[in-house]
Design an enzyme around this catalytic site. Structure first.
Site, short mmCIF file in Angstrom:
data_model
loop_
_atom_site.label_atom_id
_atom_site.label_comp_id
_atom_site.label_asym_id
_atom_site.label_seq_id
_atom_site.Cartn_x
_atom_site.Cartn_y
_atom_site.Cartn_z
N ASP A 361 0.84 -1.20 0.00
CA ASP A 361 0.00 0.00 0.00
C ASP A 361 0.87 1.25 0.00
O ASP A 361 2.06 1.20 0.37
CB ASP A 361 -0.92 0.02 1.22
N TYR A 432 6.83 -9.18 7.53
CA TYR A 432 6.37 -7.83 7.84
C TYR A 432 6.69 -7.48 9.28
O TYR A 432 6.86 -8.36 10.14
CB TYR A 432 4.84 -7.72 7.68
N TYR A 510 -3.58 -10.43 3.43
CA TYR A 510 -3.85 -9.03 3.78
C TYR A 510 -3.52 -8.85 5.27
O TYR A 510 -4.28 -9.27 6.15
CB TYR A 510 -5.31 -8.67 3.51
#
Length: 566
Positions: A361, A432, A510
């Site tokens: 994003d 992440y 996600y």
């Protein structure tokens, strides 16, 4: 030699005895010459495709097409010999005589079969293409100084090809043996105009450019011809039910556009029709034409080359590619623009396509080794670069990006190598780190317990923030999970409402939704696992895309990427 003096015997005498032609080739040639065929088209219908022979017919073909002035009556007599009269019939000859009288004798002739394609100035076309080559500064690979010819020709050639086939079958019938042991009635045109045209253009461009013709060359010379005089000949097909030929007309920007008149479609329709169909429409033999084709456009095109690398995104609010909604840019910068701008300029391309191994994003950083990507460069004028040149190009990109984006491992790759990135789309994993605010404080013990979980199966329905993707339930995997206070606790019994979550997930997970649950569309989620009312993602960074591609390049200070410590 004036065009009026060309006879079938003279033409056949120019064909080497080693060539295979029908036993009654003289009759075939007589019919075709009387029906406005140029010498090279006569060769085509005799089954001769040898480019050496076609090249040797250059003077004969040019003489046939050249302007000439002779007495009217003598011209008509010489154009139609006794043998020609027997071949195509008295009525057809009378029609041809009238047509010849209508054309000024001072004007050059145009072949009714190829519309002038086989007797135009092919060397002039080659020189024009070479001028474009120099103007656009093409620089081919040192080891591949080759080219291939591509053509776009009038679709009405298919009608005329079929017409001549039917004319020969009607006038000569089964008495005409052709090559490959087919009779005239069975035979379809063995050699199309485009095949011989490509030979002629290839030889012409090779001569003026010094490049070698290669059917598999990555570099093509494309020529587009039109013939306005005959462009509506397809209409007679629409009026014959047996042809099953339909077209569709649409209006585009005030102009009527006809769809469905491709060469292939016309060929299929014409092959359904007989000599009687064509003759009834006055299309057999095809009507003579006054003017030759027009060269509309010459284009040069090199197949794409591919530049790969890894990019880092070191500032937030930068999208992966230009993000535009309703004509308005949602972010000032994009990774694609930072990286591709200078690459396009260096290789002098028409355009590019940007592919990356997923995308983060706009508000997410891309750290670690960076995200693999490649650029498909459309019609590059330059196709090679040394490692030093690629390093300098990368350094320039990094300098101009001013530590907003970093490029590394830039290199030219083959098309086959791009498959690695495509094939890994559903198999690679990513790591992440994320900063999460919780609705209420939780004890360290809960975080420690949660961190012991591995290979957690998660079901994710399409996120509400991604409306354009199919609303499916997808199975994902949280491979590892490490949850700990964002600020170290002074006392193990203390509580915390802000945590750092490090995790490694399967492709396509996600991560934001795994944190807050997306109103029940992701299960389980961090919010549920910690039994809090809500969880809010404050920051999210990608720290690793686990794909060892493209190959690592030893980089010095000149070409290295911006530091992730920035």
């Amino acid at each position: 030699m004036a065009a009026s003096t060309l006879t079938s015997r003279i033409l056949l005498d120019r064909i080497p005895f080693t060539a295979t032609i029908p036993s009654n080739a003289e009759k075939v040639a007589s019919v075709l010459l009387a029906a406005h065929c140029c010498p090279r088209c006569v060769l085509r219908f005799l089954g001769v495709r040898d480019r050496t022979i076609h090249n040797s017919f250059v003077d004969l073909t040019n003489d046939w097409a050249a302007p000439h002035r002779v007495d009217d009556k003598a011209a008509i007599k010489s154009e139609t010999s006794v043998e020609d009269t027997k071949a195509i019939g008295e009525q057809a000859v009378k029609k041809l005589k009238v047509e010849k009288e209508d054309v000024p004798l001072s004007k050059g002739r145009t072949c009714a079969a190829c519309l002038g394609l086989l007797h135009c100035d092919h060397k002039a076309i080659g020189r024009g293409a070479l001028d474009i080559f120099h103007q656009q500064k093409y620089k081919l690979a040192v080891q591949n100084q080759t080219f291939v010819i591509s053509t776009r020709l009038p679709s009405q050639l298919a009608i005329r090809q079929r017409s001549y086939q039917l004319l020969l079958a009607h006038e000569l019938g089964e008495s005409l043996p052709v090559v490959n042991d087919q009779t005239a009635a069975e035979a379809k045109p063995l050699i199309e105009v485009k095949e011989i045209l490509k030979y002629l253009l290839a030889d012409a461009y090779a001569e003026v450019s010094g490049l070698a013709f290669d059917a598999n060359s990555p570099f093509s010379v494309s020529v587009h011809f039109e013939h306005k005089e005959t462009e509506e000949e397809y209409k007679f097909l629409t009026e014959i039910p047996d042809a099953e030929f339909k077209v569709k007309k649409t209006r585009q920007k005030g102009i009527i556009v006809v769809n469905g008149i491709s060469y292939e479609k016309i060929t299929r329709a014409a092959e359904k029709l007989s000599y009687e169909h064509f003759r009834g429409a006055s299309m057999c033999p095809p009507p003579p034409v006054a003017n030759p084709v027009v060269l509309v456009k010459t284009e040069l095109l090199h197949i794409p080359i591919y530049v790969a690398g890894r990019y880092l995104k070191l500032e937030r609010h930068i999208s992966n590619s230009p993000w535009v909604i309703g004509g308005n840019r949602m972010t000032e910068h994009s990774v694609e623009e930072f990286v591709a701008g200078r690459v396009d300029e260096f290789f002098r391309v028409d355009a590019h396509k940007f592919y990356s191994s997923g995308r983060e994003d706009a508000d997410v950083l891309m750290l670690g080794r960076g995200r693999p990507y490649y650029l498909e460069l459309i019609n590059p004028r330059r196709v090679e670069a040394t490692p030093a040149e690629m390093a300098a190009l990368q350094a320039q990109i990094n300098e101009e990006a001013d530590k907003k984006v970093g490029a590394r491992n830039m290199q030219i790759i083959s098309k086959e190598e791009t498959k690695v990135l495509k094939d890994a789309a559903d198999t690679k994993s990513k790591s992440y780190t994320t900063l999460v605010k919780l609705a209420s404080p939780v004890p360290l013990e809960a975080l420690t317990k949660l961190s012991q979980i591995t290979n957690l199966e998660v079901k994710q329905q399409n996120p509400t923030r991604v409306p354009r993707r199919a609303d499916l339930m997808r199975d994902k995997l949280i491979e590892t999970l490490h949850v700990y206070p964002s600020v170290p606790l002074s006392n193990p019994s203390d509580l915390t409402d802000e945590v750092r979550v490090d995790l490694r997930t399967s492709a396509g997970t996600y991560v934001k939704e795994f944190m807050h649950g997306d109103n029940g569309r992701t299960k389980p989620c961090l919010k549920d696992l910690l039994e809090v009312e809500w969880a809010k993602v404050l920051e999210l960074d990608v720290v690793e895309v686990h794909l060892d591609w493209p190959k690592e390049i030893q980089e010095d200070g000149a070409g290295g990427a911006a530091s992730t410590d920035a």
